[in-house]
Design a protein around this motif. Structure first.
Motif, short mmCIF file in Angstrom:
data_model
loop_
_atom_site.label_atom_id
_atom_site.label_comp_id
_atom_site.label_asym_id
_atom_site.label_seq_id
_atom_site.Cartn_x
_atom_site.Cartn_y
_atom_site.Cartn_z
N GLY A 5 14.71 15.31 -0.51
CA GLY A 5 14.27 15.78 0.80
C GLY A 5 12.77 15.71 0.95
N GLY A 6 12.03 15.98 -0.13
CA GLY A 6 10.58 15.86 -0.08
C GLY A 6 10.13 14.44 0.16
N LEU A 7 10.80 13.48 -0.48
CA LEU A 7 10.46 12.08 -0.25
C LEU A 7 10.82 11.65 1.16
CD1 LEU A 7 11.59 10.36 -3.59
CD2 LEU A 7 9.30 11.13 -2.93
N GLY A 8 11.87 12.27 1.72
CA GLY A 8 12.31 11.91 3.07
C GLY A 8 11.66 12.69 4.18
N ALA B 268 3.17 13.76 -0.87
CA ALA B 268 2.63 15.02 -1.39
C ALA B 268 1.33 15.39 -0.69
CB ALA B 268 2.42 14.92 -2.89
N VAL B 269 0.46 14.40 -0.47
CA VAL B 269 -0.81 14.65 0.20
C VAL B 269 -0.57 15.14 1.62
CG1 VAL B 269 -2.88 13.52 1.12
CG2 VAL B 269 -2.12 13.02 -1.21
N ARG B 270 0.40 14.59 2.29
CA ARG B 270 0.68 14.99 3.67
C ARG B 270 1.29 16.38 3.77
NH1 ARG B 270 3.47 10.24 7.01
NH2 ARG B 270 2.32 11.21 8.72
N ARG B 271 1.78 16.90 2.65
CA ARG B 271 2.29 18.27 2.65
C ARG B 271 1.18 19.31 2.45
NH1 ARG B 271 7.07 15.95 0.49
NH2 ARG B 271 6.27 15.91 -1.63
N GLY C 240 0.39 23.78 3.35
CA GLY C 240 0.08 24.84 2.41
C GLY C 240 -1.16 25.63 2.78
N ILE C 241 -2.19 24.92 3.26
CA ILE C 241 -3.44 25.62 3.58
C ILE C 241 -3.49 26.08 5.03
CG2 ILE C 241 -4.68 24.37 1.79
CD1 ILE C 241 -5.89 22.62 3.97
N ALA C 242 -2.63 25.55 5.88
CA ALA C 242 -2.50 26.01 7.27
C ALA C 242 -1.02 26.11 7.56
CB ALA C 242 -3.19 25.05 8.23
N VAL D 291 4.27 19.31 -4.37
CA VAL D 291 4.85 18.24 -5.19
C VAL D 291 6.30 17.98 -4.80
CG1 VAL D 291 5.48 17.57 -7.55
CG2 VAL D 291 3.31 18.72 -7.11
N VAL D 292 7.03 19.01 -4.42
CA VAL D 292 8.47 18.89 -4.21
C VAL D 292 8.83 18.80 -2.72
CG1 VAL D 292 10.70 19.95 -4.68
CG2 VAL D 292 8.86 20.16 -6.35
N HIS D 293 8.68 19.90 -2.02
CA HIS D 293 9.08 20.00 -0.62
C HIS D 293 8.49 21.28 -0.06
CE1 HIS D 293 11.43 19.93 3.03
NE2 HIS D 293 12.01 21.06 2.74
N MET D 294 7.96 21.22 1.13
CA MET D 294 7.25 22.37 1.69
C MET D 294 7.89 22.84 2.98
SD MET D 294 4.57 24.42 1.44
CE MET D 294 3.35 23.61 0.41
N GLU D 295 8.21 24.12 2.99
CA GLU D 295 8.52 24.81 4.24
C GLU D 295 7.65 26.05 4.28
OE1 GLU D 295 12.59 25.53 5.27
OE2 GLU D 295 13.28 23.69 4.28
N PRO D 296 7.06 26.39 5.42
CA PRO D 296 6.12 27.51 5.46
C PRO D 296 6.70 28.82 4.92
CG PRO D 296 5.95 26.22 7.46
CD PRO D 296 7.11 25.65 6.70
#
Length: 476
Positions: A281-284, A339-342, A346-348, A437-442
């Motif tokens: 899901g993180g890659l997608g 990963a960079v686009r996630r 994280g910071i906002a 690194v994996v997957h980001m949800e706020p």
């Protein structure tokens, strides 16, 4: 104002805010409804209470129909005695997440005999109010009474936390109290001597492990905190040994869960079988060279192509883990770019506080499915539409961004007490880095959002002190 009075007022303020959310959740439709994952936890919890074990079911199967009917009867006050045994077609051991929230649901239903929603929300309100008091204690131990007091109030009135612990009925809403409790226990261990220090560290590990029964996101947090503990204690060898003890004790509350998994699926699994599909899901998450979709339906399709009924099973977890590493090896630059686009998430972090925005009719994943634009492309091409649909979440993102910059300023101005700032931010740093690194949800960052709130308070106090010509507050 005495410390004891501060504790009671902060706790009372937090509880009032959360009880308002409980009232809204049970009496109106002005809050976003709980997620599908929350509904699955309630189905599994009712199943536990009725002797079915911690059971998951596949969509469209007789077992899922049975569990859904069981939940419907419970929540409508009908009798469940005539339902008979559950069909095994489509039933399997639940391994998507540890059973913390499902056990709360089962306990609430077993005690009351009725629906568990109200009782789970009330418990969440109380637990998260306790977390506000724990933040007061933690900041007071690291800094001073004034910053501690207002940090506690900031936690009390931070609406995304209140919503997660109540109306969202989310496992995330129960985790902050454990992360905060573990951090406070570690501080006590640093300041203790002899055997008492190691008892504090062991308790910190057990508390962390109990929190991981809700969400295992912070499983390796103690090892991550070695530099922070070493700096705060000024003892590197002691810090390494202490955090190894904490890390070992994390697994104590999780061992029954792991042994159950060994018996049910043949794997000594301390976390969940969602890791593989989460990696894919993180890659997608954005447009990608592998053709992975962003929604869960895409992983269902991939799993079914392999003859696997669900992407959440152990078999699917192993398959998706292997597929992930093959995908990264084939296009490492694309994986790094994802990963960079996630990082901005994280910071906002655009966290929801349950407001139902009438202009938000589609999700970013749905937009991508219909237009081919990922979230950044859509935001660039339709900025005012995004503001109209997501203004409330953009507001929390702005607070998070300001606090990130403020944290750097706080660290710079703290002088010899930079160790306290670094320690306070360490858990949140772990949450951001691990999910980037994996997957980001706020919502994943809510259990460790407390340094963001403390930093916003520090910025406000520092600005006021400068205007008055007073000296900036320093750690004690």
């Amino acid at each position: 104002m005495t410390v004891k009075r501060d504790e009671w007022l902060i706790g009372a303020a937090a509880l009032c805010v959360r009880l308002i959310y409980v009232v809204l959740a049970v009496s109106t439709t002005t809050l976003e409804p709980p997620s599908t994952l929350s509904s699955m936890n309630f189905l599994a919890g009712y199943g536990i209470a009725h002797g079915l074990g911690y059971t998951d079911t596949d969509r469209g199967t007789p077992a899922r129909t049975y569990l859904a009917e069981l939940a419907r009867r419970i929540e409508s006050g009908e009798s469940t005695e005539a339902m008979g045994p559950m069909p095994r077609d489509g039933a399997r051991p639940y391994t998507l997440h540890p059973p913390g929230l499902a056990l709360l649901v089962a306990g609430a239903h077993a005690v009351t005999g009725g629906p568990a929603h109200l009782w789970v929300e009330l418990l969440g309100a109380w637990v998260d109010s306790l977390a506000a008091v724990l933040l007061f204690w933690l900041v007071r131990a690291l800094w001073d009474d004034r910053l501690a007091r207002w940090s506690g109030y900031a936690y009390a009135f931070y609406l995304p936390l209140a919503y997660a612990a109540t109306g969202a009925e989310a496992a995330d809403g129960f985790c902050a109290v454990f992360v905060l409790g573990a951090a406070l226990l570690i501080v006590h261990g640093i300041r203790a001597t002899g055997r008492a220090a190691w008892l504090w560290y062991a308790a910190a590990g057990v508390v962390t492990g109990l929190g991981m029964l809700f969400r295992p996101d912070y499983l390796l947090l103690p090892l991550w905190m070695i530099p922070a503990v070493a700096w705060l204690s000024r003892r590197w060898r002691h810090a390494v040994a202490a955090m190894v003890v904490v890390q070992a004790c994390v697994f104590v509350p999780l061992t029954p869960w792991a042994l159950r998994n060994q018996q049910q699926i043949g794997r000594l699994l301390f976390t969940s079988t969602s890791a593989g599909t989460t990696l894919i899901g993180g890659l997608g998450e954005f447009n990608n060279p592998w053709g992975f979709g962003v929604e869960d339906a895409a992983r269902f399709q991939l799993a079914q192509q392999q003859g696997i009924a669900s992407p959440w099973t152990s078999e699917a977890d192993l398959y998706f883990r292997k597929l992930y590493w093959q995908s990264v090896a084939s296009h490492p630059g694309a994986a790094l770019w994802a990963a960079v686009r996630r990082v901005p998430l994280g910071i906002a972090s655009p966290q929801s506080f349950g407001y139902v925005n009438p202009n938000k009719t589609v999700q970013f994943s749905q937009i991508r499915a219909t237009t081919g634009e990922d979230r950044y492309q859509y935001m660039f091409h339709h900025p005012w539409t995004v503001v109209e649909r997501y203004w409330e979440m953009l507001l929390t993102a702005l607070l998070s961004l300001v606090a990130t910059v403020g944290g750097l300023l706080w660290f710079r101005s703290a002088g010899p007490r930079r160790d306290a700032v670094f320690f306070l931010w360490s858990a949140h740093g772990y949450a951001v880095c691990s999910h980037v690194v994996v997957h980001m949800e706020p919502r994943y960052l809510l259990p460790s959002i407390f340094p963001v709130l403390a930093t916003l308070v520090w910025m406000a106090l520092a600005w006021r002190d400068r205007r008055r010509g007073a000296q900036l507050p320093h750690a004690v």
